[in-house]
Design a protein around this motif. Sequence first.
Motif, PDB file in Angstrom:
ATOM      1  N   GLU A 367     -45.829  73.299  43.801  1.00 55.65           N
ATOM      2  CA  GLU A 367     -44.485  72.827  43.481  1.00 55.65           C
ATOM      3  C   GLU A 367     -44.078  73.160  42.043  1.00 55.65           C
ATOM      4  O   GLU A 367     -42.908  73.024  41.677  1.00 55.65           O
ATOM      5  CB  GLU A 367     -44.381  71.317  43.715  1.00 55.65           C
ATOM      6  CG  GLU A 367     -45.263  70.448  42.821  1.00 55.65           C
ATOM      7  CD  GLU A 367     -46.676  70.256  43.361  1.00 55.65           C
ATOM      8  OE1 GLU A 367     -47.381  69.350  42.861  1.00 55.65           O
ATOM      9  OE2 GLU A 367     -47.056  70.999  44.290  1.00 55.65           O
ATOM     10  N   ARG A 368     -45.035  73.642  41.225  1.00 60.31           N
ATOM     11  CA  ARG A 368     -44.719  73.966  39.835  1.00 60.31           C
ATOM     12  C   ARG A 368     -44.771  75.470  39.568  1.00 60.31           C
ATOM     13  O   ARG A 368     -44.711  75.903  38.421  1.00 60.31           O
ATOM     14  CB  ARG A 368     -45.696  73.230  38.907  1.00 60.31           C
ATOM     15  CG  ARG A 368     -45.528  71.713  39.013  1.00 60.31           C
ATOM     16  CD  ARG A 368     -46.634  70.953  38.343  1.00 60.31           C
ATOM     17  NE  ARG A 368     -46.521  69.525  38.682  1.00 60.31           N
ATOM     18  CZ  ARG A 368     -47.492  68.641  38.555  1.00 60.31           C
ATOM     19  NH1 ARG A 368     -48.661  69.020  38.083  1.00 60.31           N
ATOM     20  NH2 ARG A 368     -47.301  67.375  38.878  1.00 60.31           N
ATOM     21  N   ARG A 371     -41.516  76.966  37.905  1.00 58.43           N
ATOM     22  CA  ARG A 371     -41.422  76.530  36.510  1.00 58.43           C
ATOM     23  C   ARG A 371     -42.415  77.293  35.641  1.00 58.43           C
ATOM     24  O   ARG A 371     -42.083  77.715  34.527  1.00 58.43           O
ATOM     25  CB  ARG A 371     -41.664  75.027  36.410  1.00 58.43           C
ATOM     26  CG  ARG A 371     -41.590  74.505  34.984  1.00 58.43           C
ATOM     27  CD  ARG A 371     -41.846  73.026  34.918  1.00 58.43           C
ATOM     28  NE  ARG A 371     -42.035  72.587  33.544  1.00 58.43           N
ATOM     29  CZ  ARG A 371     -42.464  71.372  33.196  1.00 58.43           C
ATOM     30  NH1 ARG A 371     -42.724  70.462  34.132  1.00 58.43           N
ATOM     31  NH2 ARG A 371     -42.627  71.052  31.928  1.00 58.43           N
ATOM     32  N   TYR A 372     -43.631  77.484  36.137  1.00 60.26           N
ATOM     33  CA  TYR A 372     -44.632  78.209  35.357  1.00 60.26           C
ATOM     34  C   TYR A 372     -44.178  79.639  35.070  1.00 60.26           C
ATOM     35  O   TYR A 372     -44.243  80.113  33.925  1.00 60.26           O
ATOM     36  CB  TYR A 372     -45.975  78.210  36.099  1.00 60.26           C
ATOM     37  CG  TYR A 372     -47.065  78.972  35.373  1.00 60.26           C
ATOM     38  CD1 TYR A 372     -47.494  78.576  34.113  1.00 60.26           C
ATOM     39  CD2 TYR A 372     -47.646  80.093  35.948  1.00 60.26           C
ATOM     40  CE1 TYR A 372     -48.484  79.278  33.439  1.00 60.26           C
ATOM     41  CE2 TYR A 372     -48.640  80.800  35.279  1.00 60.26           C
ATOM     42  CZ  TYR A 372     -49.052  80.392  34.030  1.00 60.26           C
ATOM     43  OH  TYR A 372     -50.026  81.099  33.363  1.00 60.26           O
ATOM     44  N   LEU A 429     -48.846  71.378  33.166  1.00 62.16           N
ATOM     45  CA  LEU A 429     -48.451  71.502  34.567  1.00 62.16           C
ATOM     46  C   LEU A 429     -49.583  71.136  35.533  1.00 62.16           C
ATOM     47  O   LEU A 429     -49.420  71.267  36.751  1.00 62.16           O
ATOM     48  CB  LEU A 429     -47.976  72.930  34.851  1.00 62.16           C
ATOM     49  CG  LEU A 429     -46.702  73.384  34.120  1.00 62.16           C
ATOM     50  CD1 LEU A 429     -46.335  74.804  34.523  1.00 62.16           C
ATOM     51  CD2 LEU A 429     -45.543  72.435  34.401  1.00 62.16           C
TER      52      LEU A 429
END
Length: 526
Positions: A367-368, A371-372, A429
């Motif tokens: 889910e990240r 963003r990463y 994260l």
Amino acid sequence: MPALLTDPRLLAAYSEGAGIYRIVPRAVATPTNSSEIADVLRQAADQHVPVIPRGAGSGMAGGNVGRGVVLDLSLGFRALEIDSRRRVARAGASVTWAQVNEAARGHGLRLPPDPSSGAFATSGGMASTNAAGPRSVRYGSVRPWIEALEITGADGEIRWVRRGARALKDTGGERFHLDPEAVRCVSQAFPKTRKNSSGYALDAFAASGDEVDLFIGAEGTLGVVTAVDWRLDPIPPDAGGVALGFADLEALGEAVPFLLNLGPSAIELLDHTLLAFVNRAGGEIPEAVECLLLVEFERPTAPAARGVVGDAVRGLKHLLIHAETAVDRSGLDQLWGIRRLASPALAQLPEQQRSLQVIEDGCVPIERLARYVMEVRFLAGQYEIPLALFGHAGDGHVHVNVLPDLGRPGWRQRLQGLYDDVSGLLKRLGGTPSGEHGDGRLRAGLLNSFFGRDVVDQFRRLKHAYDPEALLNPGVILPATDWAPLTDLKVGEEAAPIPDDIAARLRDLERNATWATPKQEMARGA
């Protein structure tokens, strides 16, 4: 016992691997059997000299170079036997993934984990880094596919370590164990990512109790892997796939979970930073595509493969700006050709703009992922360092090639800043610094930050249990006291001097990914 070779040209040929480092060893040994390895280890212990086990040298994180004796296993350990009844391949340490699969194919079998470097990735190296690849989204890393390892220990003991066997000494006591409090610390500290090859695998050991799990991913720091029993699997009858293009990275947040629910065998991410190189090499991806997912589905029948490809396109059509489908293995191979165009293009960079694998193996919770990727790109922009980014999206796993201009003043300082900031980003994260390549020397000093002091103390206790003199690959996984990840680089004015022709040949290996080239050949001639 094999002679310790000290010819300066030969040492120069072993000073580099596939990663960022150049470290000239003290000597090289080329054993062809386990007894010769044991002799080298005993002699090294008598003289208190470090030993660096090495296969093809394709490891990215610097675990294949060092200042001690390089133990080159590539000249022996080539035995390969397929037991089709038990679905097991017994492979010597230098047998490659490709060779295992070529031999198994005639029996309708394969080794499903498929490192992208499979043409030259050796069995010993894959086991030692807990390697993985594009199909890890379905099949995981190599860990569950290893039934047994033949190990030569730091003390010269040669033995097989098998699934179901505990870490017992000859006296009957346990060589290493975790008490309940240590298990609790491990459970809390280890990353909750789909893949992890950072640190020692105490989480896997806590779950299984199998000693073999301690050696998988240990990067030659606990013992030297000389053979592997691989578990094989039937080759799926049919497969299909699709290339899905999106106009923005935010689409990954919806697309990847949707695709995971369809049961893919691979979901590969090609960011626009890499697609630029793909198109330069002859690809035809529309410029508006910000990121591309290459998705593979393995199914028992051709209609099932076609059906799930259609499901993928229909389910994501509201996000797509590009789609290209393949409904059989021939078409799928053409589809994956998009990915294969990238490496040749990167290899043609001008000499002063090298591709360096400095932040190349981060893995975050699914889910990240978006963003990463966005934040890595932002940070690279802040430091004015170009990059090319791709990865295994189904695992939240991203490879980054940074492309600094070595002729620009301050490039090393900017690279260090990017390394530090991306490491901090991964920590925030909930990620791991290594999804499949191991810590090597590059990431060893990060482990306190990611795992905490209590777990790293357990790592040190494990290391001492198997290598009390700390002579097996010191500085790998557990850092040297003077750890500095961007020293000993193979580029720049501070690089260790080696003969110009050897440096040129090593550069050719890097450009063409021909890591299996015997280093003895490279050292011959002027």
